[in-house]
Design a protein around this motif. Structure first.
Motif, mmCIF file in Angstrom:
data_model
loop_
_atom_site.group_PDB
_atom_site.id
_atom_site.type_symbol
_atom_site.label_atom_id
_atom_site.label_comp_id
_atom_site.label_asym_id
_atom_site.label_seq_id
_atom_site.Cartn_x
_atom_site.Cartn_y
_atom_site.Cartn_z
ATOM 1 N N LEU A 62 0.827 -1.204 0.000
ATOM 2 C CA LEU A 62 0.000 0.000 0.000
ATOM 3 C C LEU A 62 0.864 1.258 0.000
ATOM 4 C CD1 LEU A 62 -2.747 -1.083 2.557
ATOM 5 C CD2 LEU A 62 -3.088 -0.669 0.111
ATOM 6 N N ARG A 63 1.927 1.244 0.779
ATOM 7 C CA ARG A 63 2.826 2.388 0.833
ATOM 8 C C ARG A 63 3.461 2.650 -0.541
ATOM 9 N NH1 ARG A 63 0.824 4.118 4.462
ATOM 10 N NH2 ARG A 63 1.371 4.090 6.656
ATOM 11 N N ALA A 64 3.812 1.583 -1.242
ATOM 12 C CA ALA A 64 4.420 1.748 -2.557
ATOM 13 C C ALA A 64 3.423 2.339 -3.549
ATOM 14 C CB ALA A 64 4.948 0.409 -3.067
ATOM 15 N N ALA A 65 2.157 1.930 -3.425
ATOM 16 C CA ALA A 65 1.137 2.409 -4.360
ATOM 17 C C ALA A 65 0.670 3.813 -4.028
ATOM 18 C CB ALA A 65 -0.051 1.447 -4.361
ATOM 19 N N ARG A 66 0.484 4.086 -2.714
ATOM 20 C CA ARG A 66 -0.053 5.383 -2.303
ATOM 21 C C ARG A 66 0.647 5.800 -1.004
ATOM 22 N NH1 ARG A 66 -3.825 7.787 -4.691
ATOM 23 N NH2 ARG A 66 -4.260 8.936 -2.779
ATOM 24 N N PRO A 67 1.810 6.423 -1.133
ATOM 25 C CA PRO A 67 2.650 6.690 0.042
ATOM 26 C C PRO A 67 2.019 7.594 1.090
ATOM 27 C CG PRO A 67 3.883 6.970 -2.004
ATOM 28 C CD PRO A 67 2.461 6.815 -2.398
ATOM 29 N N GLY A 68 1.114 8.466 0.703
ATOM 30 C CA GLY A 68 0.581 9.426 1.656
ATOM 31 C C GLY A 68 -0.637 8.979 2.421
ATOM 32 N N ASP A 69 -1.164 7.786 2.105
ATOM 33 C CA ASP A 69 -2.403 7.340 2.734
ATOM 34 C C ASP A 69 -2.164 6.812 4.147
ATOM 35 O OD1 ASP A 69 -3.580 7.960 0.348
ATOM 36 O OD2 ASP A 69 -3.898 5.890 -0.306
ATOM 37 N N ALA A 70 -3.222 6.815 4.938
ATOM 38 C CA ALA A 70 -3.187 6.245 6.278
ATOM 39 C C ALA A 70 -3.584 4.772 6.216
ATOM 40 C CB ALA A 70 -4.136 6.998 7.200
ATOM 41 N N VAL A 71 -3.162 4.024 7.233
ATOM 42 C CA VAL A 71 -3.482 2.602 7.317
ATOM 43 C C VAL A 71 -3.951 2.280 8.729
ATOM 44 C CG1 VAL A 71 -2.625 0.237 7.125
ATOM 45 C CG2 VAL A 71 -1.754 1.994 5.565
ATOM 46 N N LEU A 72 -5.040 1.538 8.825
ATOM 47 C CA LEU A 72 -5.496 0.983 10.092
ATOM 48 C C LEU A 72 -5.508 -0.524 9.932
ATOM 49 C CD1 LEU A 72 -6.757 1.282 12.950
ATOM 50 C CD2 LEU A 72 -8.988 1.239 11.842
ATOM 51 N N GLY A 73 -4.658 -1.209 10.690
ATOM 52 C CA GLY A 73 -4.573 -2.661 10.582
ATOM 53 C C GLY A 73 -4.725 -3.314 11.929
ATOM 54 N N GLU A 74 -5.225 -4.550 11.938
ATOM 55 C CA GLU A 74 -5.473 -5.240 13.210
ATOM 56 C C GLU A 74 -4.189 -5.418 14.003
ATOM 57 O OE1 GLU A 74 -7.645 -9.146 15.134
ATOM 58 O OE2 GLU A 74 -7.269 -9.104 12.984
ATOM 59 N N GLU A 75 -3.106 -5.810 13.363
ATOM 60 C CA GLU A 75 -1.854 -6.052 14.061
ATOM 61 C C GLU A 75 -0.919 -4.843 13.986
ATOM 62 O OE1 GLU A 75 -2.405 -8.680 15.571
ATOM 63 O OE2 GLU A 75 -3.879 -9.559 14.217
ATOM 64 N N TYR A 76 -1.308 -3.817 13.222
ATOM 65 C CA TYR A 76 -0.422 -2.695 12.933
ATOM 66 C C TYR A 76 -0.357 -1.701 14.074
ATOM 67 C CZ TYR A 76 1.970 0.416 9.627
ATOM 68 O OH TYR A 76 2.886 1.191 8.968
ATOM 69 N N GLY A 77 -1.322 -1.801 14.974
ATOM 70 C CA GLY A 77 -1.292 -0.948 16.147
ATOM 71 C C GLY A 77 -1.959 0.396 15.955
ATOM 72 N N GLY A 78 -2.825 0.506 14.967
ATOM 73 C CA GLY A 78 -3.563 1.750 14.809
ATOM 74 C C GLY A 78 -3.261 2.435 13.512
ATOM 75 N N ALA A 79 -3.775 3.650 13.379
ATOM 76 C CA ALA A 79 -3.646 4.392 12.137
ATOM 77 C C ALA A 79 -2.229 4.915 11.969
ATOM 78 C CB ALA A 79 -4.641 5.550 12.107
ATOM 79 N N ASP A 80 -1.815 4.998 10.705
ATOM 80 C CA ASP A 80 -0.533 5.574 10.365
ATOM 81 C C ASP A 80 -0.734 6.407 9.113
ATOM 82 O OD1 ASP A 80 2.163 6.117 10.483
ATOM 83 O OD2 ASP A 80 2.705 4.386 9.260
ATOM 84 N N GLY A 81 0.182 7.297 8.823
ATOM 85 C CA GLY A 81 0.056 8.140 7.644
ATOM 86 C C GLY A 81 0.248 9.582 8.036
ATOM 87 N N THR A 82 -0.107 10.484 7.194
ATOM 88 C CA THR A 82 0.116 11.898 7.448
ATOM 89 C C THR A 82 -1.104 12.575 8.043
ATOM 90 O OG1 THR A 82 -0.518 12.362 5.184
ATOM 91 C CG2 THR A 82 1.822 12.052 5.616
ATOM 92 N N GLY A 83 -2.072 11.820 8.448
ATOM 93 C CA GLY A 83 -3.283 12.371 9.052
ATOM 94 C C GLY A 83 -4.321 11.291 9.124
ATOM 95 N N PRO A 84 -5.532 11.609 9.611
ATOM 96 C CA PRO A 84 -6.580 10.605 9.731
ATOM 97 C C PRO A 84 -6.874 9.884 8.423
ATOM 98 C CG PRO A 84 -7.199 12.591 10.893
ATOM 99 C CD PRO A 84 -5.959 12.922 10.115
ATOM 100 N N GLY A 85 -6.713 10.572 7.317
ATOM 101 C CA GLY A 85 -6.919 9.936 6.029
ATOM 102 C C GLY A 85 -5.790 10.202 5.065
ATOM 103 N N GLY A 86 -4.618 10.525 5.576
ATOM 104 C CA GLY A 86 -3.508 10.822 4.694
ATOM 105 C C GLY A 86 -3.741 12.125 3.935
ATOM 106 N N ASP A 87 -2.847 12.425 3.043
ATOM 107 C CA ASP A 87 -2.926 13.671 2.277
ATOM 108 C C ASP A 87 -4.192 13.747 1.431
ATOM 109 O OD1 ASP A 87 -0.486 14.460 3.281
ATOM 110 O OD2 ASP A 87 0.656 13.683 1.568
#
Length: 274
Positions: A62-87
């Motif tokens: 996902l990062r390779a396809a859309r680097p600025g987006d946020a991610v919420l994953g079960e094992e990932y520990g919560g949202a990541d990215g540049t904001g609640p929904g990325g850029d």
């Protein structure tokens, strides 16, 4: 693509590619043997090395396809990215292996679930059974599909003839409460099925393989993609008493069955207990 406002078709295309790769990894790792088993909320709530590895791989893709987006994953520990929904206001909601207990035991029912959310609304989603390759997809406003065939949910109008899918939590007290609800509900329906994979349960309801589905205790990654697929098949997906679908309860049913099922579940306090 960083920061751009993507189309829903584009998001689904990315989701399908990521889910297929992730499902292949999960299946391959299962064939090599389950390892790195630990627990989360209770002693029966397991997580494996494959859960973590599949999620890391999916997030990297996902990062390779859309680097600025946020991610919420079960094992990932919560949202990541540049904001609640990325850029671009996009957040990906991922369950790398939905049905980890099935995965642990080698049962052929576990899935990768991935949804794309734009400005807080889920607009595209895919659920892929990693063992069988069965794949369900949906775009908001564009219908739900499996193998190119548009999905139409059950046309059953009599709750007494409805086949009901459900699931149970990991906490013993919660399971006891859920079992009590089920014991009171079962005289009013055709029968019950329990597959152990919320995302697949929602897809089976979407295609009419079961008539309705309900469950307490789901996280967003459990129902984001499957809930969209169910909605786009014609099901009503909601909680109790006007609440949206969430941890308290998710109900997916044809409009004719939603009310009767809702009323039974409200009477039985299905959203209550631990």
């Amino acid at each position: 693509m960083d920061g751009t406002r993507p189309g829903r078709d584009e998001l689904l295309e990315i989701a399908v590619e990521v889910a297929r790769q992730a499902a292949d990894t999960a299946r391959r790792m299962r064939a090599d043997g389950v390892s790195g088993i630990s627990t989360k909320s209770t002693a029966t709530d397991v997580v494996t090395a494959a859960d973590r590895a599949v999620e890391r791989e999916a997030v990297a893709t996902l990062r390779a396809a859309r680097p600025g987006d946020a991610v919420l994953g079960e094992e990932y520990g919560g949202a990541d990215g540049t904001g609640p929904g990325g850029d671009a206001g996009v957040r990906w909601i991922l369950d790398p292996i939905d049905g980890t207990v099935n995965y642990l035991y080698g049962l052929p029912h576990y899935a990768v679930s991935l949804a794309a959310e734009v400005d807080g609304e889920v607009v595209a989603g895919v659920v892929r059974n990693a063992v069988t390759g069965d794949e369900w997809t949906a775009i908001r406003g564009g219908g739900a599909y499996r193998a190119g065939e548009r999905l139409r949910s059950s046309t059953e109008t009599d709750l007494g003839k409805a086949l009901v899918a459900t699931g149970f939590g990991y906490d013993p007290a919660r399971r006891a409460h859920q079992a009590g609800v089920l014991a009171e509900l079962i005289p009013h329906v055709r029968d019950i099925r329990r597959f152990g994979v919320a995302s697949i349960d929602l897809c089976l309801a979407a295609e009419g393989s079961v008539d309705v589905y309900y469950e307490k205790g789901l996280n967003l990654w459990d129902h984001a993609a499957g809930g969209l697929i169910a909605t786009e098949s014609g099901l009503r997906v909601d909680g109790l008493a006007g609440a949206g679908p969430g941890p308290d309860l998710v109900i997916a049913a044809p409009p004719a069955l939603f009310g009767p099922l809702h009323d039974h579940l409200a009477r039985l306090d299905a959203a209550g207990g631990p």
